[in-house]
Design a protein around this motif. Structure first.
Motif, PDB file in Angstrom:
ATOM      1  N   THR A 321       7.413   0.037   7.329  1.00 18.42           N
ATOM      2  CA  THR A 321       6.403  -0.633   6.193  1.00 18.42           C
ATOM      3  C   THR A 321       6.739   0.507   4.990  1.00 18.42           C
ATOM      4  OG1 THR A 321       4.566  -1.550   5.543  1.00 18.42           O
ATOM      5  CG2 THR A 321       4.308   0.466   6.915  1.00 18.42           C
ATOM      6  N   ASP A 322       6.279   0.272   3.946  1.00 19.57           N
ATOM      7  CA  ASP A 322       6.158   1.115   2.873  1.00 19.57           C
ATOM      8  C   ASP A 322       4.929   1.978   3.211  1.00 19.57           C
ATOM      9  OD1 ASP A 322       5.774   2.714   0.531  1.00 19.57           O
ATOM     10  OD2 ASP A 322       6.190   0.983  -0.652  1.00 19.57           O
ATOM     11  N   ARG A 323       5.371   3.258   3.961  1.00 20.33           N
ATOM     12  CA  ARG A 323       4.247   3.865   4.414  1.00 20.33           C
ATOM     13  C   ARG A 323       3.504   4.563   3.362  1.00 20.33           C
ATOM     14  NH1 ARG A 323       7.871   6.719   9.542  1.00 20.33           N
ATOM     15  NH2 ARG A 323       7.641   4.940  10.846  1.00 20.33           N
ATOM     16  N   LEU A 324       3.923   4.870   2.342  1.00 22.24           N
ATOM     17  CA  LEU A 324       2.911   5.511   1.386  1.00 22.24           C
ATOM     18  C   LEU A 324       1.851   4.436   0.847  1.00 22.24           C
ATOM     19  CD1 LEU A 324       5.671   7.321  -0.856  1.00 22.24           C
ATOM     20  CD2 LEU A 324       3.965   8.235   0.408  1.00 22.24           C
ATOM     21  N   LEU A 325       2.375   3.290   0.699  1.00 16.74           N
ATOM     22  CA  LEU A 325       1.223   2.046   0.275  1.00 16.74           C
ATOM     23  C   LEU A 325       0.340   2.212   1.518  1.00 16.74           C
ATOM     24  CD1 LEU A 325       3.156  -0.559  -1.609  1.00 16.74           C
ATOM     25  CD2 LEU A 325       1.779   0.777  -2.404  1.00 16.74           C
ATOM     26  N   ALA A 326       0.858   1.830   2.842  1.00 16.19           N
ATOM     27  CA  ALA A 326       0.036   1.892   3.898  1.00 16.19           C
ATOM     28  C   ALA A 326      -0.990   2.973   3.922  1.00 16.19           C
ATOM     29  CB  ALA A 326       0.821   1.648   5.108  1.00 16.19           C
ATOM     30  N   MET A 327      -0.439   4.228   3.879  1.00 11.64           N
ATOM     31  CA  MET A 327      -1.486   5.390   4.153  1.00 11.64           C
ATOM     32  C   MET A 327      -2.433   5.411   2.996  1.00 11.64           C
ATOM     33  SD  MET A 327      -0.617   7.205   6.750  1.00 11.64           S
ATOM     34  CE  MET A 327      -1.521   8.509   6.179  1.00 11.64           C
ATOM     35  N   HIS A 328      -2.170   4.939   1.743  1.00 18.98           N
ATOM     36  CA  HIS A 328      -3.253   4.574   0.625  1.00 18.98           C
ATOM     37  C   HIS A 328      -4.290   3.908   0.944  1.00 18.98           C
ATOM     38  CE1 HIS A 328      -4.935   3.567  -3.107  1.00 18.98           C
ATOM     39  NE2 HIS A 328      -4.572   4.594  -3.549  1.00 18.98           N
ATOM     40  N   ALA A 329      -3.799   2.767   1.505  1.00 21.99           N
ATOM     41  CA  ALA A 329      -4.755   1.699   1.955  1.00 21.99           C
ATOM     42  C   ALA A 329      -5.623   2.126   3.114  1.00 21.99           C
ATOM     43  CB  ALA A 329      -4.097   0.382   2.192  1.00 21.99           C
ATOM     44  N   GLU A 330      -5.056   2.766   4.177  1.00 22.12           N
ATOM     45  CA  GLU A 330      -5.751   3.016   5.371  1.00 22.12           C
ATOM     46  C   GLU A 330      -6.531   4.437   5.210  1.00 22.12           C
ATOM     47  OE1 GLU A 330      -5.858   0.252   7.378  1.00 22.12           O
ATOM     48  OE2 GLU A 330      -4.615  -0.248   5.875  1.00 22.12           O
ATOM     49  N   LEU A 331      -6.220   5.296   4.600  1.00 25.87           N
ATOM     50  CA  LEU A 331      -6.920   6.523   4.356  1.00 25.87           C
ATOM     51  C   LEU A 331      -8.295   6.047   3.425  1.00 25.87           C
ATOM     52  CD1 LEU A 331      -3.977   8.990   3.525  1.00 25.87           C
ATOM     53  CD2 LEU A 331      -5.610   9.151   5.634  1.00 25.87           C
ATOM     54  N   SER A 332      -7.988   5.275   2.520  1.00 29.39           N
ATOM     55  CA  SER A 332      -9.151   5.075   1.734  1.00 29.39           C
ATOM     56  C   SER A 332     -10.011   4.170   2.275  1.00 29.39           C
ATOM     57  CB  SER A 332      -8.713   4.004   0.403  1.00 29.39           C
ATOM     58  OG  SER A 332      -7.745   4.524  -0.382  1.00 29.39           O
ATOM     59  N   LYS A 333     -10.095   3.365   3.335  1.00 28.06           N
ATOM     60  CA  LYS A 333     -11.115   2.594   4.302  1.00 28.06           C
ATOM     61  C   LYS A 333     -11.861   3.686   4.620  1.00 28.06           C
ATOM     62  CE  LYS A 333      -8.115  -1.204   5.568  1.00 28.06           C
ATOM     63  NZ  LYS A 333      -7.620  -1.974   6.809  1.00 28.06           N
ATOM     64  N   PHE A 334     -11.405   5.138   5.219  1.00 24.64           N
ATOM     65  CA  PHE A 334     -12.490   5.985   5.566  1.00 24.64           C
ATOM     66  C   PHE A 334     -13.066   6.657   4.612  1.00 24.64           C
ATOM     67  CE2 PHE A 334      -9.371   5.159   9.147  1.00 24.64           C
ATOM     68  CZ  PHE A 334     -10.186   5.334  10.153  1.00 24.64           C
ATOM     69  N   GLY A 335     -13.117   6.416   3.187  1.00 23.25           N
ATOM     70  CA  GLY A 335     -13.794   7.068   2.147  1.00 23.25           C
ATOM     71  C   GLY A 335     -12.889   8.203   1.345  1.00 23.25           C
ATOM     72  N   ALA A 336     -11.520   8.248   1.818  1.00 21.40           N
ATOM     73  CA  ALA A 336     -10.681   9.284   0.949  1.00 21.40           C
ATOM     74  C   ALA A 336     -10.177   8.890  -0.141  1.00 21.40           C
ATOM     75  CB  ALA A 336      -9.463   9.462   1.971  1.00 21.40           C
ATOM     76  N   LYS A 337     -10.294   9.810  -1.147  1.00 18.76           N
ATOM     77  CA  LYS A 337      -9.543   9.599  -2.354  1.00 18.76           C
ATOM     78  C   LYS A 337      -8.310   9.929  -2.547  1.00 18.76           C
ATOM     79  CE  LYS A 337     -14.129  10.224  -4.965  1.00 18.76           C
ATOM     80  NZ  LYS A 337     -14.651  10.868  -5.988  1.00 18.76           N
ATOM     81  N   VAL A 338      -7.131   9.111  -2.570  1.00 22.67           N
ATOM     82  CA  VAL A 338      -5.952   9.241  -2.281  1.00 22.67           C
ATOM     83  C   VAL A 338      -5.018   8.638  -3.756  1.00 22.67           C
ATOM     84  CG1 VAL A 338      -4.002   8.809  -0.700  1.00 22.67           C
ATOM     85  CG2 VAL A 338      -6.195   8.512   0.019  1.00 22.67           C
ATOM     86  N   GLN A 339      -3.931   9.733  -3.898  1.00 26.72           N
ATOM     87  CA  GLN A 339      -2.846   9.004  -4.986  1.00 26.72           C
ATOM     88  C   GLN A 339      -1.546   9.262  -4.497  1.00 26.72           C
ATOM     89  OE1 GLN A 339      -3.603  11.041  -8.764  1.00 26.72           O
ATOM     90  NE2 GLN A 339      -5.550  11.929  -8.037  1.00 26.72           N
ATOM     91  N   ILE A 340      -0.919   8.268  -4.492  1.00 32.72           N
ATOM     92  CA  ILE A 340       0.720   8.236  -4.293  1.00 32.72           C
ATOM     93  C   ILE A 340       1.556   8.111  -5.250  1.00 32.72           C
ATOM     94  CG2 ILE A 340       0.165   7.467  -2.057  1.00 32.72           C
ATOM     95  CD1 ILE A 340       1.125   4.523  -2.783  1.00 32.72           C
ATOM     96  N   THR A 341       2.790   8.718  -5.158  1.00 32.48           N
ATOM     97  CA  THR A 341       3.938   8.170  -6.042  1.00 32.48           C
ATOM     98  C   THR A 341       4.970   7.506  -5.281  1.00 32.48           C
ATOM     99  OG1 THR A 341       5.080  10.289  -5.919  1.00 32.48           O
ATOM    100  CG2 THR A 341       3.293  10.161  -7.486  1.00 32.48           C
ATOM    101  N   ASP A 342       6.085   7.582  -5.746  1.00 36.43           N
ATOM    102  CA  ASP A 342       6.831   6.892  -4.874  1.00 36.43           C
ATOM    103  C   ASP A 342       7.802   7.917  -3.824  1.00 36.43           C
ATOM    104  OD1 ASP A 342       8.599   8.405  -6.777  1.00 36.43           O
ATOM    105  OD2 ASP A 342       9.972   6.981  -6.947  1.00 36.43           O
ATOM    106  N   ARG A 343       7.241   9.329  -3.889  1.00 29.85           N
ATOM    107  CA  ARG A 343       7.711  10.393  -3.159  1.00 29.85           C
ATOM    108  C   ARG A 343       6.642  11.415  -2.842  1.00 29.85           C
ATOM    109  NH1 ARG A 343      12.453  12.577  -4.739  1.00 29.85           N
ATOM    110  NH2 ARG A 343      13.049  10.758  -5.438  1.00 29.85           N
ATOM    111  N   SER A 344       5.239  11.066  -3.133  1.00 24.37           N
ATOM    112  CA  SER A 344       4.482  11.998  -2.640  1.00 24.37           C
ATOM    113  C   SER A 344       3.032  11.531  -2.424  1.00 24.37           C
ATOM    114  CB  SER A 344       4.038  13.025  -3.749  1.00 24.37           C
ATOM    115  OG  SER A 344       3.641  12.511  -4.925  1.00 24.37           O
ATOM    116  N   LEU A 345       2.441  12.183  -1.945  1.00 22.09           N
ATOM    117  CA  LEU A 345       0.776  11.936  -1.249  1.00 22.09           C
ATOM    118  C   LEU A 345       0.123  13.084  -1.545  1.00 22.09           C
ATOM    119  CD1 LEU A 345      -0.285   9.784   1.581  1.00 22.09           C
ATOM    120  CD2 LEU A 345      -1.560  11.732   1.245  1.00 22.09           C
TER     121      LEU A 345
END
Length: 409
Positions: A321-345
């Motif tokens: 999958t697009d792992r960056l988008l997926a990580m943004h979505a799932e980390l956020s569910k736990f209350g995390a504050k996340v930012q992604i670019t096309d090459r970083s998290l």
């Protein structure tokens, strides 16, 4: 299958886990064995990807469906293109038809391969008519997935004139390229890797040789995460591993020192021990050479309340999958504050985690396994938990050995 996951009641763990062979090494070894039947293989991976690879290599005509197995797609493209008389359509899951193969197809065409797209230009399914490839010079962008490069290197010794490859730009995932060249060396194939040029010599026959596949370091990452989230003194032994590993993800041993986890090698086992409480607030890490452990590291940081800045992640967008988008979505569910670019998290330090959320896995085995250690900190649900079979079918059973509790919903 949905699993409700809860961590062990005791957070001072001691256990011994046996992990099967590396998926990356297994699929490379299987392709070499298909080219040179004098090769035998020990400790082969029991993953879905390895099974799909084995099955695909036996097909000469008709459709070859590799499902979600990206490694098999790339490696089999090179294999079928170089095998006279083989006539196949190589296809896979819906997600696989969205993962680009154009760079590899163009490289193979420059060597003389006969490959056509069945539907959309640049994407599977592809129709391949195997033929003798006599050209030997090829160039590729250096920042692409190493699997494109390895696909060509693996078939190189079977070609009449070998291969001389030029990589244009900054090379990523170097350890995986070196893994391929090391395996070629083990079967007696001469190669060189100087600057941005790789040369592999032709070899018509290989003397009988046994390739022993090391256990999977990507799979080990989840146990590094578990030890990091446990109490000081916790220890897990994993087999079968070696100190001079070919696998890029063995960099875990250095990275997890930042989480208080020390690594030692005893005979054919690696021993992980939580020696101290980490003092870092934010972990900075360039994972260009080991992008598959990015999810695990981000979840470890979340569980410890740490932040992280992970870079070198440009290949994650074309994984299962697009792992960056997926990580943004799932980390956020736990209350995390996340930012992604096309090459970083970028994950901010946090206090406390939301519980009883449902983690989606996106047909991606690493999403399920990376989040599992978080059950040491909070209980939650894993959707489509069976996706782990892609690389580690025994994962949930091995977690039970550590005292993790899972209830199928």
């Amino acid at each position: 299958m949905k699993l409700h996951l809860t961590g062990p009641s005791e957070h001072l763990l001691t256990s011994n886990i046996q992990i099967t062979g590396s998926k990356s090494e297994s699929n490379r070894s299987l392709l070499l064995q298909a080219l040179y039947p004098t090769i035998s293989i020990q400790n082969l991976s029991n993953s879905d990807d390895a099974r799909v690879m084995q099955k695909g290599l036996k097909i000469s005509k008709g459709e070859v469906d590799i499902h979600h197995a990206g490694t098999a797609m790339r490696f089999l493209t090179g294999y079928f293109a170089s095998q006279e008389g083989k006539d196949v359509i190589l296809t896979g899951s819906k997600r696989m038809t969205e993962r680009p193969v154009k760079v590899l197809v163009e490289a193979l065409r420059s060597l003389g391969a006969d490959i056509e797209y069945v539907n959309e230009e640049g994407y599977p399914p592809i129709k391949i008519k195997g033929k003798k490839l006599t050209e030997n010079k090829v160039s590729l962008p250096a920042n692409i997935s190493s699997q494109y490069i390895s696909s060509l290197l693996l078939i190189a010794p079977s070609l009449e004139n070998g291969i001389e490859m030029e990589l244009i730009g900054k090379i990523t995932s170097v350890p995986y390229i070196k893994m391929t060249l090391s395996l070629l060396g083990q079967i007696g194939v001469a190669s060189s890797f100087a600057g941005n040029t790789i040369k592999v010599s032709s070899k018509k026959q290989v003397a009988p040789v046994e390739l022993v596949v090391e256990s999977d370091w990507s799979s080990a990452s989840y146990f590094y995460s578990i030890v990091a989230l446990c109490e000081v003194g916790s220890k897990i032994e994993l087999g079968s591993y070696k100190k001079d590993s070919l696998q890029g993800d063995s960099v875990l041993a250095d990275i997890y020192k930042s989480f208080g986890v020390e690594t030692s090698f005893q005979r054919n086992k690696v021993v992980l021990k939580k020696e101290r409480i980490p003092k870092l607030t934010i972990l900075e890490c360039d994972l260009a050479n080991a992008p598959d452990i990015a999810q695990t590291i981000a979840v470890t940081c979340l569980g410890l309340g740490m932040g992280c800045e992970l870079t070198g992640l440009h290949t994650l967008k074309i994984k299962e999958t697009d792992r960056l988008l997926a990580m943004h979505a799932e980390l956020s569910k736990f209350g995390a504050k996340v930012q992604i670019t096309d090459r970083s998290l970028l994950l901010e330090p946090s206090n406390g985690l939301k519980s009883e959320v449902a983690v989606d896995t996106y047909n991606d085995h690493r999403m399920a396994m990376a989040f599992a250690p978080l059950a040491l900190k909070t209980s939650f649900v894993v959707n489509d938990a069976e996706v782990v079979s892609k690389s580690y079918p025994d994962f949930w059973e091995d977690l039970k050995k550590l005292g993790f509790r899972s209830k199928e919903l």
